[in-house]
Design an enzyme around this catalytic site. Structure first.
Site, PDB file in Angstrom:
ATOM      1  N   GLU A 118     -26.987 -10.634 -24.026  1.00  0.00           N
ATOM      2  CA  GLU A 118     -26.798 -11.741 -23.037  1.00  0.00           C
ATOM      3  C   GLU A 118     -26.630 -12.989 -24.204  1.00  0.00           C
ATOM      4  OE1 GLU A 118     -26.084 -12.848 -20.490  1.00  0.00           O
ATOM      5  OE2 GLU A 118     -27.046 -14.621 -20.286  1.00  0.00           O
ATOM      6  N   LYS A 176     -23.836 -15.511 -24.400  1.00  0.00           N
ATOM      7  CA  LYS A 176     -23.913 -16.850 -24.277  1.00  0.00           C
ATOM      8  C   LYS A 176     -23.164 -17.583 -25.217  1.00  0.00           C
ATOM      9  CE  LYS A 176     -24.803 -17.411 -21.058  1.00  0.00           C
ATOM     10  NZ  LYS A 176     -25.076 -16.911 -19.657  1.00  0.00           N
ATOM     11  N   CYS A 225     -31.026 -28.394  -1.305  1.00  0.00           N
ATOM     12  CA  CYS A 225     -30.243 -28.882  -0.217  1.00  0.00           C
ATOM     13  C   CYS A 225     -30.099 -30.271  -0.528  1.00  0.00           C
ATOM     14  CB  CYS A 225     -30.701 -28.554   1.294  1.00  0.00           C
ATOM     15  SG  CYS A 225     -31.170 -26.882   1.524  1.00  0.00           S
ATOM     16  N   ASN A 232     -35.742 -30.036   2.740  1.00  0.00           N
ATOM     17  CA  ASN A 232     -35.488 -29.353   1.440  1.00  0.00           C
ATOM     18  C   ASN A 232     -36.662 -28.651   0.861  1.00  0.00           C
ATOM     19  OD1 ASN A 232     -32.841 -30.658   1.575  1.00  0.00           O
ATOM     20  ND2 ASN A 232     -33.174 -31.907  -0.307  1.00  0.00           N
ATOM     21  N   GLY A 233     -36.433 -27.590   0.212  1.00  0.00           N
ATOM     22  CA  GLY A 233     -37.604 -26.898  -0.389  1.00  0.00           C
ATOM     23  C   GLY A 233     -37.929 -25.699   0.504  1.00  0.00           C
ATOM     24  N   TRP A 269     -28.412 -25.283   1.443  1.00  0.00           N
ATOM     25  CA  TRP A 269     -28.265 -24.162   0.621  1.00  0.00           C
ATOM     26  C   TRP A 269     -29.469 -23.367   1.170  1.00  0.00           C
ATOM     27  CZ3 TRP A 269     -25.571 -22.479  -3.318  1.00  0.00           C
ATOM     28  CH2 TRP A 269     -26.063 -21.523  -4.346  1.00  0.00           C
ATOM     29  N   ARG A 286     -24.222 -30.137  -4.885  1.00  0.00           N
ATOM     30  CA  ARG A 286     -25.531 -29.285  -4.871  1.00  0.00           C
ATOM     31  C   ARG A 286     -25.000 -27.950  -4.168  1.00  0.00           C
ATOM     32  NH1 ARG A 286     -30.154 -32.794  -4.829  1.00  0.00           N
ATOM     33  NH2 ARG A 286     -31.450 -31.416  -4.160  1.00  0.00           N
ATOM     34  N   HIS A 329     -25.612   3.165 -37.433  1.00  0.00           N
ATOM     35  CA  HIS A 329     -24.564   3.838 -36.967  1.00  0.00           C
ATOM     36  C   HIS A 329     -23.141   3.090 -36.970  1.00  0.00           C
ATOM     37  CE1 HIS A 329     -27.254   6.993 -35.876  1.00  0.00           C
ATOM     38  NE2 HIS A 329     -28.189   6.081 -35.508  1.00  0.00           N
ATOM     39  N   GLU A 333     -19.194 -17.697 -24.804  1.00  0.00           N
ATOM     40  CA  GLU A 333     -18.780 -18.070 -23.832  1.00  0.00           C
ATOM     41  C   GLU A 333     -18.620 -19.666 -24.178  1.00  0.00           C
ATOM     42  OE1 GLU A 333     -20.094 -17.087 -19.359  1.00  0.00           O
ATOM     43  OE2 GLU A 333     -21.713 -16.953 -20.767  1.00  0.00           O
ATOM     44  N   LYS A 346     -16.216 -19.879 -12.698  1.00  0.00           N
ATOM     45  CA  LYS A 346     -17.761 -19.627 -12.445  1.00  0.00           C
ATOM     46  C   LYS A 346     -17.776 -18.417 -11.517  1.00  0.00           C
ATOM     47  CE  LYS A 346     -22.220 -20.277 -11.957  1.00  0.00           C
ATOM     48  NZ  LYS A 346     -22.890 -19.819 -13.167  1.00  0.00           N
TER      49      LYS A 346
HETATM   50  C1  F6R Z   1     -22.006 -15.534 -18.070  1.00  0.00           C
HETATM   51  C2  F6R Z   1     -21.781 -15.462 -16.520  1.00  0.00           C
HETATM   52  C3  F6R Z   1     -21.048 -14.147 -16.211  1.00  0.00           C
HETATM   53  C4  F6R Z   1     -21.625 -13.592 -14.908  1.00  0.00           C
HETATM   54  C5  F6R Z   1     -20.663 -12.500 -14.125  1.00  0.00           C
HETATM   55  C6  F6R Z   1     -21.473 -12.250 -12.643  1.00  0.00           C
HETATM   56  O1  F6R Z   1     -22.918 -16.553 -18.410  1.00  0.00           O
HETATM   57  O2  F6R Z   1     -22.361 -16.259 -15.824  1.00  0.00           O
HETATM   58  O3  F6R Z   1     -21.046 -12.885 -17.039  1.00  0.00           O
HETATM   59  O4  F6R Z   1     -22.904 -13.074 -14.632  1.00  0.00           O
HETATM   60  O5  F6R Z   1     -19.474 -13.168 -13.796  1.00  0.00           O
HETATM   61  O6  F6R Z   1     -21.141 -13.089 -11.839  1.00  0.00           O
HETATM   62  P1  F6R Z   1     -22.210 -12.871 -10.824  1.00  0.00           P
HETATM   63  O7  F6R Z   1     -23.606 -12.798 -10.967  1.00  0.00           O
HETATM   64  O8  F6R Z   1     -21.905 -14.353  -9.689  1.00  0.00           O
HETATM   65  O9  F6R Z   1     -21.881 -11.526  -9.786  1.00  0.00           O
END
Ligand code: F6R
Length: 606
Positions: free
Chosen positions: A479, A483, A2, A96-97, A70, A27, A502, A486, A601
């Site tokens: 994953e 990464k 927060c 905060n915390g 938060w 934040r 395969h 992306e 995001k």
């Molecule tokens: C990859 C990434 C995305 C999210 C996906 C789901 O680095 O961030 O693949 O994992 O868009 O998002 P949430 O977790 O917010 O449902």
């Protein structure tokens, strides 16, 4: 997680505090509040700027405290917003915390007849300090005696009605900075909130408290020993400060991993207790005892966390788990009944496809759970029950710390399910202990990032990469590849290593490197066979290997070392190394990893 800002001086405080809060918006916040004795307690869930309009008269107070929240304990709501008042307003506090033992402190106060206006751990802290003060302790004695009883983390600022113009603050595991001006002073959780006013600051160290007036500041330990500290001058700008000195949010968030792992297990798992405390699942424990199948849904990284969860719950609890992508599950007719349970995994809690799957499952009468980071998000509010990960706000588009807390969340859920269903094994016990030591191992992985960066330099030139792993490391291959795609735009594919023959083996040549996640686990020898097959076709190999694996250097072109750990946790350490790798490749290619092209995001549309 927060944000805190407090002011004392000669100017009207309210607009200054609101400006300070707006600097902390990065934040993330779900509610905000401000208190000055003259203007009263103003709190809102409509954003920082809405606070000004709540003042009944023209603002006049010249000292006060403010907070952006938060949520961790209690949904985002006005009653849970800070500041919190205690005992007829004898003090107001922002925090905060996480107070780990807040329930014990709350029970103690409830027995004395206290009632609470919020669901927060922070209000308990306010009441506890006020109670000590009412019992005859001085302000600082009341503060220090309470804080010495607290387990957890805090950065706090508070004001006492009896001591106008004085700000009190304390820190433990959550930063507090004092800003020094001309006949005025500030307290904040983060220098970003005050550098537009003053660049002269003093940071509190853990276990210290401060008494701040417009002209003076005094710093003491909780044992009331004086500390002398001269102000330093902040040279960074706000953007640099909000990244805490890191070049990118992605890097900052990777460095927060040890802390957020500890935050996610805090108060839930302890060495002393054999049981796991997941308050959010209490009301559905009967259903969890009886459940025949668990279905996990998520998208992107959350889906891969689900795959790890599927393997983990399958092996530790013996419960069958189905896994579905949110974008697929929503269009399939899912047989749901009260004996089948759906668990939605999501950082944002807003992903449209995951939400649609939850709604569809609910309509069919199934029980829905969430493993969610953002408290009070749409999915958190839609599911019947759930577990929060405590990763804090994640700003980098590519998930790093939130993904790791999802893996840890699955660890906690697996332990809870085993407990509820009467499954016991030495394996479960050793897994529990290992989970508690994960922050230390994660810190070790971060300390080795330079080596990963050096390896990454060799691979930025390739157009394609394959990531392979087996068992619990297979999700990390997916994953890791995601990464890399992306943030570096290199075409990368994740594959379970056993599938190589395969089809994917056909792609391998000297221009197609493979990242082989091969920790020293029960499928290690199988991984070695895969690596040999790739080598025989001249494919360059990077191996993620466990410390002491003497064969790794012979086999691989490059080795990324991870510490020895419990078999189920080495993949977590591997994923951290793969995040570092992707980050370093992005930088080598001149790409800003915080802003990958074409991505957002939070994916709130289909
Ligand atoms: C990859 C990434 C995305 C999210 C996906 C789901 O680095 O961030 O693949 O994992 O868009 O998002 P949430 O977790 O917010 O449902």
């Amino acid at each position: 997680m927060c944000g805190i800002i407090a002011y004392t001086g000669e100017r009207v405080a309210l607009p200054l505090l609101i400006t300070g809060l707006s600097k902390l918006e990065y934040r993330g916040y779900d509610s905000a509040g401000v208190y000055t004795p003259e203007d009263g307690l103003l709190r809102s869930t409509d954003g920082v700027q809405s606070l000004a309009a709540l003042a009944p008269n023209a603002p006049s107070g010249t000292f006060g405290i403010a907070h952006t929240r938060w949520a961790t304990h209690g949904a985002p709501a006005v009653r849970n917003a800070h500041p919190h008042a205690a005992q007829n307003n004898i003090l107001h506090l922002v925090h905060n915390g996480i107070i780990e033992n807040y329930q014990d402190l709350k029970d103690e106060l409830s027995a004395l007849g206290h009632t609470f206006a919020s669901d927060t751990d922070s209000e308990v802290l306010a009441h506890y300090i006020a109670t000590a003060y009412e019992a005859g302790l001085t302000t600082t004695e009341a503060l220090a005696s309470t804080l010495s009883k607290v387990r957890g983390t805090y950065g706090i600022a508070l004001v006492f009605a009896d001591d106008p113009g004085t700000l009190y603050a304390a820190a433990l595991g959550s930063p507090i900075v004092i800003g020094i001006g001309e006949h005025e002073a500030w307290v904040a959780s983060d220098a970003t909130a005050l550098i537009h006013e003053t660049k002269r600051v003093v940071y509190l160290e853990d276990g210290e408290y401060a008494i701040v007036t417009p002209e003076t500041y005094t710093i003491k330990t909780l044992g009331h020993i004086d500390k002398t500290r001269t102000p330093q001058t902040v040279t960074q700008n706000a953007e640099e400060l909000s990244k805490h000195g890191y070049a990118h949010y992605m890097l900052k968030e990777m460095h927060e991993i040890p802390t957020v792992i500890a935050d996610t297990t805090r108060g839930r798992l302890s060495e002393m207790r054999s049981t796991v405390k997941l308050g959010g699942l209490e009301e559905v424990r009967r259903e969890l005892e009886r459940m025949e199948r668990l279905m996990v849904v998520g998208c992107g990284s959350a889906y891969y966390a689900g795959l790890y969860g599927k393997y983990l719950i399958g092996s530790l609890v013996g419960l069958p788990v189905d896994l579905e992508l949110g974008s697929e599950a929503r269009y399939r007719s899912i047989p749901a009944s009260r004996s089948s349970v759906l668990l939605a995994v999501t950082q944002s809690g807003e992903t449209a496809d995951t939400l649609a799957s939850v709604k569809a499952f609910k309509e069919h009468g199934g029980l829905t759970l969430g493993l969610v980071n953002v408290v009070g998000s749409t999915i958190a509010r839609t599911v019947d029950a759930g577990v929060y990960t405590h990763a804090g706000p994640e700003i980098g588009v590519a998930s790093t710390k939130a993904f790791v807390t999802q893996l840890v969340g699955f660890g906690l859920i697996a332990l809870k399910l085993a407990e509820l269903r009467g499954v016991t094994s030495t394996e479960l016990l050793s897994f529990k202990d290992a989970l508690l030591s994960l922050p230390t191992l994660a810190t070790e992985v971060l300390a080795r990032s330079e080596r990963v960066e050096a390896v990454a330099q060799h691979y930025a030139k390739y157009a394609h990469m394959l990531y392979i792993g087996r068992s619990l490391s297979a999700p990390m291959a997916y994953e890791g590849a995601l990464k890399l795609k992306e943030v570096s735009y290199i075409h990368a594919e994740g594959y379970p290593a056993g599938e190589m023959k395969h089809g994917p083996l056909a792609m391998i040549d000297d221009a197609f490197p493979t990242m082989a996640i091969a920790p020293r686990d029960s499928v290690y020898e199988k991984m070695i066979s895969n690596i040999q097959e790739i080598k025989a076709r001249k494919g360059p190999i990077i191996m993620v290997a466990t410390d002491g694996d003497y064969r790794a250097e012979e086999m691989a072109d490059h080795v990324i070392w991870i510490p020895k750990a419990h078999e189920a946790l080495m993949p977590v350490l591997a994923t951290m190394a793969l995040q570092q790798f992707a980050y370093a490749v992005a930088l080598a290619k001149g790409i800003n990893p915080d802003r990958p092209r074409n991505l957002a995001k939070s994916v709130t549309v289909e």
